[in-house]
Design a protein around this motif. Structure first.
Motif, PDB file in Angstrom:
ATOM      1  N   TYR A  43       0.773  -1.282  -0.126  1.00 31.96           N
ATOM      2  CA  TYR A  43      -0.008   0.036   0.090  1.00 31.96           C
ATOM      3  C   TYR A  43       0.780   1.063   0.174  1.00 31.96           C
ATOM      4  O   TYR A  43       0.463   2.164  -0.387  1.00 31.96           O
ATOM      5  N   GLU A  79       5.865   1.621  -3.844  1.00 37.44           N
ATOM      6  CA  GLU A  79       5.724   1.550  -5.085  1.00 37.44           C
ATOM      7  C   GLU A  79       6.747   0.831  -6.045  1.00 37.44           C
ATOM      8  O   GLU A  79       6.764   0.471  -6.981  1.00 37.44           O
ATOM      9  N   ASN A 115      -5.903   3.371   3.135  1.00 36.66           N
ATOM     10  CA  ASN A 115      -6.008   2.219   2.346  1.00 36.66           C
ATOM     11  C   ASN A 115      -6.720   0.850   2.771  1.00 36.66           C
ATOM     12  O   ASN A 115      -7.604   0.140   2.360  1.00 36.66           O
ATOM     13  N   GLN A 139       1.201  -2.389 -14.143  1.00 37.33           N
ATOM     14  CA  GLN A 139       0.611  -2.669 -12.967  1.00 37.33           C
ATOM     15  C   GLN A 139       0.141  -4.171 -12.659  1.00 37.33           C
ATOM     16  O   GLN A 139       0.477  -4.682 -11.737  1.00 37.33           O
ATOM     17  N   LYS A 195       3.237  -5.835 -10.259  1.00 38.16           N
ATOM     18  CA  LYS A 195       2.882  -5.162  -9.300  1.00 38.16           C
ATOM     19  C   LYS A 195       1.896  -6.194  -8.173  1.00 38.16           C
ATOM     20  O   LYS A 195       1.264  -6.905  -8.977  1.00 38.16           O
ATOM     21  N   GLN A 213      -0.174  -3.237  -4.010  1.00 37.92           N
ATOM     22  CA  GLN A 213       0.717  -2.257  -4.792  1.00 37.92           C
ATOM     23  C   GLN A 213      -0.457  -1.516  -5.633  1.00 37.92           C
ATOM     24  O   GLN A 213      -0.334  -0.268  -5.951  1.00 37.92           O
ATOM     25  N   GLN A 214      -1.072  -2.212  -6.444  1.00 40.95           N
ATOM     26  CA  GLN A 214      -2.016  -1.958  -7.363  1.00 40.95           C
ATOM     27  C   GLN A 214      -3.222  -0.851  -6.595  1.00 40.95           C
ATOM     28  O   GLN A 214      -3.542   0.211  -7.289  1.00 40.95           O
ATOM     29  N   TYR A 241      -1.910   2.159  -5.564  1.00 43.32           N
ATOM     30  CA  TYR A 241      -1.632   3.265  -6.824  1.00 43.32           C
ATOM     31  C   TYR A 241      -3.039   3.893  -7.196  1.00 43.32           C
ATOM     32  O   TYR A 241      -2.902   5.082  -7.508  1.00 43.32           O
ATOM     33  N   LYS A 242      -3.854   3.142  -6.888  1.00 43.51           N
ATOM     34  CA  LYS A 242      -5.339   3.595  -7.332  1.00 43.51           C
ATOM     35  C   LYS A 242      -5.775   4.893  -6.398  1.00 43.51           C
ATOM     36  O   LYS A 242      -6.190   5.654  -6.869  1.00 43.51           O
ATOM     37  N   LEU A 290      -3.865   6.825  -4.845  1.00 42.69           N
ATOM     38  CA  LEU A 290      -2.786   7.881  -5.103  1.00 42.69           C
ATOM     39  C   LEU A 290      -3.225   8.698  -6.245  1.00 42.69           C
ATOM     40  O   LEU A 290      -3.129   9.920  -6.330  1.00 42.69           O
ATOM     41  N   LEU A 291      -3.585   7.720  -7.213  1.00 47.69           N
ATOM     42  CA  LEU A 291      -4.053   8.535  -8.474  1.00 47.69           C
ATOM     43  C   LEU A 291      -5.188   9.154  -8.298  1.00 47.69           C
ATOM     44  O   LEU A 291      -5.285  10.539  -8.885  1.00 47.69           O
ATOM     45  N   TRP A 306     -11.226   4.159 -14.291  1.00 49.70           N
ATOM     46  CA  TRP A 306     -10.386   3.157 -13.949  1.00 49.70           C
ATOM     47  C   TRP A 306     -10.875   1.630 -14.131  1.00 49.70           C
ATOM     48  O   TRP A 306      -9.934   0.825 -14.941  1.00 49.70           O
TER      49      TRP A 306
END
Length: 513
Positions: free
Chosen positions: A89, A92, A194, A459, A463, A467-468, A471-472, A474-475, A499
């Motif tokens: 989480y 990266e 997360n 990803q 990943k 991690q995926q 990333y979601k 953060l994006l 997404w």
């Protein structure tokens, strides 16, 4: 070589490779014992091994792998590592999703089995607190020292044979403590967020627990005093081919070829793949024939555009020991290839990425380190290591093909090493590149994918699930101020659709290539 065997967080015995027993204080922690042994044997490799794996430990392979002193090895049998998979989480990098079948770069260490040279322990002994938890200390050491030039690996060759697994896994409090001590504080908040978003769990107590600990990211560690003198000997002089994909940059490519012509060590072949999508067009690179060049130029002209396709055409024509993957708008000094040759022999690794900078840009990374990505226009790779590796055309006209190529290498046990010198000046020419505007699969969709499906593909392929998801999140947060929808719930619904669209097309790319 000195071996420390342990069980139940206690020292069981310490021996040399000649089976000579060493008297040690068995009442101290394993971490303290490790440092005591480094003081007692400053020129030796210090090995640790859980008693359950004693009969499976391969000491001969350790001597082979330790070709210089700045190496740290470890291996944890089984699918998990000491830290919970939720570390994804907040992390990266590609150092999380470990391929257990090969030697893989990672800072994730294990008390099961491992090795480090005493000189490293002596250099960091006053920098990192001697934790009572052996696993925690090993992970902390590697996490802090890896970006400073310590080469850290998960190494399956440390153990051989079928064995039972010994569990050693951090609880949630330890995970939060690790994040607090080794990341910026915002990542602690993101970890809480997360876990709540994707697992519907509230981690209040582990979160509050982190305030009992200070950071370790501001400590001073300097490993420069440990010189890297590899025991592996390379060739005195290696042959190098250069591959350059180009599109509409005639003058820039000419300058690159002139830089190569002026090298103190010349390449054997320069492989140019010229692209022009206009069906009736012909090559504009007249100087390839009209001028004399001190190397053989292999020129391919194609109407199919795309850097992935062009580089794959070029890779099939490489005949030398090494291939330098270059761009058509770079500047290199006349001793660039000679310096590369020296480095290849000094550091017997199989893949290097060079510092590639823009004019006026400040150098950020000054040390030779394990690199988390790969530069498709600023790297050199040993040809034997490229067997079966290609630039996936699933990424064509998008982003991520270079990072994917780097992952192909790592998953074969080939580490990618970053070199601050020799460096490459990237001119970032304004013409060429993607100017032909190829039509993408998702171009006409009412809901445009976010992120780009090629980014999503990377990803999915490389990943972990956490991690995926990290990333979601953060994006979602970063993109909010860059888009027009300012109502949070409306933005959330729109983002979910984007997404989902990205996932859909990423899976199409995954299945089609």
């Amino acid at each position: 070589m000195v071996i420390l065997y342990h069980c139940h967080n206690k020292i069981q015995e310490v021996v040399t490779t000649k089976h000579q027993k060493i008297d040690v204080d068995k009442n101290v922690t394993l971490v303290k014992a490790l440092h005591n042994l480094a003081n007692q044997f400053p020129n030796e490799i210090i090995v640790w091994c859980h008693l359950d794996y004693k009969d499976y430990l391969d000491l001969k392979v350790i001597k082979t792998i330790f070709h210089h002193n700045k190496i740290m090895l470890s291996y944890h049998p089984g699918d998990h590592q000491f830290l919970d998979e939720r570390i994804g989480y907040v992390e990266e990098s590609v150092f999380i999703n470990i391929n257990k079948k090969v030697s893989y770069p990672t800072w994730q260490m294990s008390s099961a089995v491992g090795a480090i040279h005493a000189t490293v322990l002596l250099e960091i002994k006053n920098s990192i607190a001697l934790d009572s938890n052996f696993d925690y200390y090993l992970n902390s050491l590697a996490k802090l020292a890896m970006p400073l030039g310590l080469f850290c690996y998960s190494e399956p060759r440390l153990l051989s044979g079928e064995m039972k697994l010994t569990n050693s896994k951090a609880d949630m409090f330890t995970l939060f403590k690790f994040v607090k001590q080794h990341y910026k504080m915002r990542w602690v908040f993101l970890l809480v967020l997360n876990i709540w978003l994707y697992e519907k769990k509230i981690m209040l107590l582990p979160f509050l627990y982190t305030f009992c600990f200070g950071k370790r990211t501001n400590i001073s560690i300097n490993l420069d005093a440990i010189t890297v003198q590899s025991s592996k000997k390379g060739l005195d002089k290696t042959t190098i081919d250069v591959i350059i994909p180009t599109i509409g940059r005639k003058s820039y490519l000419y300058d690159v070829l002139c830089d190569l012509r002026n090298q103190t060590q010349l390449p054997k072949h320069v492989i140019v793949v010229e692209q022009n999508p206009v069906e009736e067009s012909v090559s504009e690179l007249d100087y390839l024939i009209s001028e004399s060049w001190p190397f053989k130029i292999l020129h391919t002209f194609t109407h199919q555009t795309g850097a992935c396709h062009a580089r794959n055409i070029a890779l099939k024509q490489v005949k030398s020991d090494w291939v330098f993957l270059a761009d058509d708008d770079i500047v290199i000094e006349n001793n660039f290839l000679a310096k590369i040759n020296h480095t290849i022999n000094q550091f017997p690794y199989k893949a290097f990425t060079f510092r590639c900078y823009l004019k006026g840009e400040t150098k950020v990374f000054n040390k030779i380190i394990q690199w988390g990505t790969f530069g498709s226009g600023c790297s050199i790779v040993n040809m034997e290591s490229l067997n079966g590796s290609v630039f996936s055309e699933a990424y064509e006209h998008g982003f991520g093909e270079d990072s994917d190529f780097g992952m192909q290498l790592r998953n074969k046990g080939i580490d990618v090493i970053y070199l601050p010198e020799p460096s490459i000046l990237h001119l970032k020419a304004s013409i060429g590149g993607f100017r032909t505007k190829p039509k993408l699969l998702w171009q006409d969709e009412d809901v445009q994918p976010k992120p780009s499906p090629t980014v999503m593909l990377f990803q999915l392929l490389h990943k972990t699930k956490t991690q995926q998801l990290g990333y979601k999140t953060l994006l979602f947060l970063k993109y909010y101020n860059k888009q027009s929808i300012k109502k949070p719930f409306k933005y959330y619904r729109a983002f979910k659709k984007q997404w989902s669209q990205s996932l859909n097309y990423a899976n199409q790319l995954k299945n089609n290539f």
